[in-house]
Design a protein around this motif. Sequence first.
Motif, PDB file in Angstrom:
ATOM      1  N   VAL A  26     -12.577   8.310   1.048  1.00 22.25           N
ATOM      2  CA  VAL A  26     -11.123   8.453   1.765  1.00 22.25           C
ATOM      3  C   VAL A  26     -10.487   8.020   2.810  1.00 22.25           C
ATOM      4  CG1 VAL A  26     -11.384   9.923   4.484  1.00 22.25           C
ATOM      5  CG2 VAL A  26     -13.376  10.301   3.095  1.00 22.25           C
ATOM      6  N   LEU A  27     -10.710   6.468   2.427  1.00 26.48           N
ATOM      7  CA  LEU A  27      -9.748   5.953   3.379  1.00 26.48           C
ATOM      8  C   LEU A  27      -8.698   6.090   2.023  1.00 26.48           C
ATOM      9  CD1 LEU A  27     -11.386   3.167   5.320  1.00 26.48           C
ATOM     10  CD2 LEU A  27     -10.246   4.891   6.513  1.00 26.48           C
ATOM     11  N   LEU A  28      -8.378   5.417   0.918  1.00 29.20           N
ATOM     12  CA  LEU A  28      -7.531   5.012   0.132  1.00 29.20           C
ATOM     13  C   LEU A  28      -6.500   5.693  -0.249  1.00 29.20           C
ATOM     14  CD1 LEU A  28      -6.580   3.065  -2.268  1.00 29.20           C
ATOM     15  CD2 LEU A  28      -8.463   4.152  -4.454  1.00 29.20           C
ATOM     16  N   PRO A  29      -6.238   6.985  -0.584  1.00 27.93           N
ATOM     17  CA  PRO A  29      -5.234   7.712  -0.151  1.00 27.93           C
ATOM     18  C   PRO A  29      -4.188   8.129   1.170  1.00 27.93           C
ATOM     19  CG  PRO A  29      -6.922   9.637  -0.275  1.00 27.93           C
ATOM     20  CD  PRO A  29      -7.665   7.566  -0.558  1.00 27.93           C
ATOM     21  N   TRP A  89      -1.072  -8.197   6.405  1.00 29.97           N
ATOM     22  CA  TRP A  89      -1.046  -6.872   5.945  1.00 29.97           C
ATOM     23  C   TRP A  89      -0.999  -6.264   4.467  1.00 29.97           C
ATOM     24  CZ3 TRP A  89       1.266  -3.400   8.276  1.00 29.97           C
ATOM     25  CH2 TRP A  89       2.163  -3.479   9.718  1.00 29.97           C
ATOM     26  N   TYR A  90      -1.628  -5.642   3.690  1.00 29.06           N
ATOM     27  CA  TYR A  90      -2.434  -5.448   2.914  1.00 29.06           C
ATOM     28  C   TYR A  90      -1.303  -4.645   2.226  1.00 29.06           C
ATOM     29  CZ  TYR A  90      -5.916  -8.605   2.704  1.00 29.06           C
ATOM     30  OH  TYR A  90      -7.301  -8.942   3.202  1.00 29.06           O
ATOM     31  N   ALA A  91      -1.400  -4.455   0.675  1.00 26.36           N
ATOM     32  CA  ALA A  91      -0.443  -3.427   0.020  1.00 26.36           C
ATOM     33  C   ALA A  91      -1.964  -2.768  -1.466  1.00 26.36           C
ATOM     34  CB  ALA A  91       0.683  -4.044  -1.164  1.00 26.36           C
ATOM     35  N   ILE A  92      -1.591  -2.277  -2.004  1.00 24.09           N
ATOM     36  CA  ILE A  92      -2.186  -1.146  -3.015  1.00 24.09           C
ATOM     37  C   ILE A  92      -2.421  -1.884  -3.624  1.00 24.09           C
ATOM     38  CG2 ILE A  92      -2.522   1.002  -3.650  1.00 24.09           C
ATOM     39  CD1 ILE A  92      -3.262   1.123  -0.800  1.00 24.09           C
ATOM     40  N   SER A  93      -3.463  -2.029  -4.745  1.00 30.23           N
ATOM     41  CA  SER A  93      -3.166  -3.314  -6.051  1.00 30.23           C
ATOM     42  C   SER A  93      -2.936  -2.491  -6.911  1.00 30.23           C
ATOM     43  CB  SER A  93      -4.803  -3.871  -6.080  1.00 30.23           C
ATOM     44  OG  SER A  93      -5.290  -2.967  -6.974  1.00 30.23           O
ATOM     45  N   ARG A  94      -2.717  -2.796  -8.150  1.00 28.21           N
ATOM     46  CA  ARG A  94      -2.536  -2.151  -9.684  1.00 28.21           C
ATOM     47  C   ARG A  94      -3.373  -0.963 -10.076  1.00 28.21           C
ATOM     48  NH1 ARG A  94      -0.077  -6.412 -13.528  1.00 28.21           N
ATOM     49  NH2 ARG A  94      -1.945  -7.678 -12.496  1.00 28.21           N
ATOM     50  N   ALA A  95      -4.716  -1.732 -10.134  1.00 25.38           N
ATOM     51  CA  ALA A  95      -5.766  -0.811  -9.995  1.00 25.38           C
ATOM     52  C   ALA A  95      -6.442   0.334  -9.044  1.00 25.38           C
ATOM     53  CB  ALA A  95      -7.072  -1.322  -9.499  1.00 25.38           C
ATOM     54  N   ILE A  99      -5.842   5.050  -9.288  1.00 18.59           N
ATOM     55  CA  ILE A  99      -6.740   6.059  -8.898  1.00 18.59           C
ATOM     56  C   ILE A  99      -5.857   7.045  -8.235  1.00 18.59           C
ATOM     57  CG2 ILE A  99      -8.975   6.820  -7.171  1.00 18.59           C
ATOM     58  CD1 ILE A  99     -10.061   3.421  -7.795  1.00 18.59           C
ATOM     59  N   GLU A 100      -6.004   8.048  -8.452  1.00 18.83           N
ATOM     60  CA  GLU A 100      -5.435   9.134  -8.117  1.00 18.83           C
ATOM     61  C   GLU A 100      -6.300  10.541  -7.356  1.00 18.83           C
ATOM     62  OE1 GLU A 100      -2.442  10.287 -11.294  1.00 18.83           O
ATOM     63  OE2 GLU A 100      -1.716   8.344 -10.228  1.00 18.83           O
ATOM     64  N   THR A 101      -7.855  10.458  -8.243  1.00 22.28           N
ATOM     65  CA  THR A 101      -7.933  11.573  -7.711  1.00 22.28           C
ATOM     66  C   THR A 101      -9.955  10.865  -7.635  1.00 22.28           C
ATOM     67  OG1 THR A 101      -9.158  12.073  -9.938  1.00 22.28           O
ATOM     68  CG2 THR A 101      -7.631  13.192  -9.648  1.00 22.28           C
ATOM     69  N   ASP A 102     -10.594  11.895  -7.123  1.00 20.86           N
ATOM     70  CA  ASP A 102     -11.590  11.000  -6.586  1.00 20.86           C
ATOM     71  C   ASP A 102     -12.565  11.443  -8.014  1.00 20.86           C
ATOM     72  OD1 ASP A 102     -11.613  11.581  -3.606  1.00 20.86           O
ATOM     73  OD2 ASP A 102     -12.094  14.294  -3.519  1.00 20.86           O
ATOM     74  N   GLU A 103     -12.439  12.172  -8.934  1.00 17.57           N
ATOM     75  CA  GLU A 103     -13.052  11.831 -10.207  1.00 17.57           C
ATOM     76  C   GLU A 103     -12.869  10.311 -10.271  1.00 17.57           C
ATOM     77  OE1 GLU A 103     -14.239  13.288 -14.495  1.00 17.57           O
ATOM     78  OE2 GLU A 103     -12.315  14.498 -12.832  1.00 17.57           O
ATOM     79  N   ALA A 104     -11.604   9.733 -10.175  1.00 16.63           N
ATOM     80  CA  ALA A 104     -11.538   8.488 -11.110  1.00 16.63           C
ATOM     81  C   ALA A 104     -11.883   7.885 -10.030  1.00 16.63           C
ATOM     82  CB  ALA A 104      -9.946   8.349 -11.152  1.00 16.63           C
TER      83      ALA A 104
END
Length: 263
Positions: A26-29, A89-95, A99-104
Amino acid sequence: MIQDIKTALPDAKVLLSLAPQELARVLLPIFKRHRGEIHLFNIVNHLHQMQEVYPRQFSEAIGLAISEAWTWLAVQGLIVPKPRDMGAWYAISRAGEKIETDEAFNDFAKAALLPRNLLHPKIASDAWANFLRGAHDLAVFAAFKQVEVAVREAAGADARMIGAELMRTAFHPDTGPLSDYTLLRAEREALGHLFAGAIGSYKNPTSHRTVTIADASEAGEMLILTSHLLRIVEDRARRRRGEGPPLHHDASPTPCDTTNKRA
């Protein structure tokens, strides 16, 4: 950002019921929508401001749950310390960006549960895709079939010999072509039981009827077992070809001929 979390999970009790991995999904997006603004203290601190977000009695527990999910994301490499920053402070990694969907996300989480590099390449080739999409029974069947085929080829057994009988013949403590006669008889016998028991318990049922394996962890453990068994078979096959320590103290040929055995 805490308001975004409240919008996604308005019920404090539901939020607290989620495992760290589930909350992380839930948090990632949400984190992605705040690039460059990912700071754990700032997120949790808003739980304790004058304006109540969640009921006060849940604030500490929710803060801990968010911290646990944050840690899961960090351990999996989906969020990383922001470059040229002191580490807060953190940033979203390349990995994480991929990840763009719940399935991914679910596919990534399963892969994290069972790292592909733990599996024998042949097992990974046949079973990995089925494992990721949740077809655990197909993945397990494919993996144990690889073991069965490898044993038959390494032992020089008849194509009609299958299952536990094949394993007991190939690893028979006194006549098995894949037995290591430099070991104690009890150890040779135990290994035969291991192979026969594994094939009989995990491969044969999926051959004869529909078997549902709902738990990804359980399926992953079975795949790791097949990888271990396959490595043993390949080691014995190499040694039979004279590419390693002999299987006999005197390096004499194995006394067993399995070509006329039948299932």
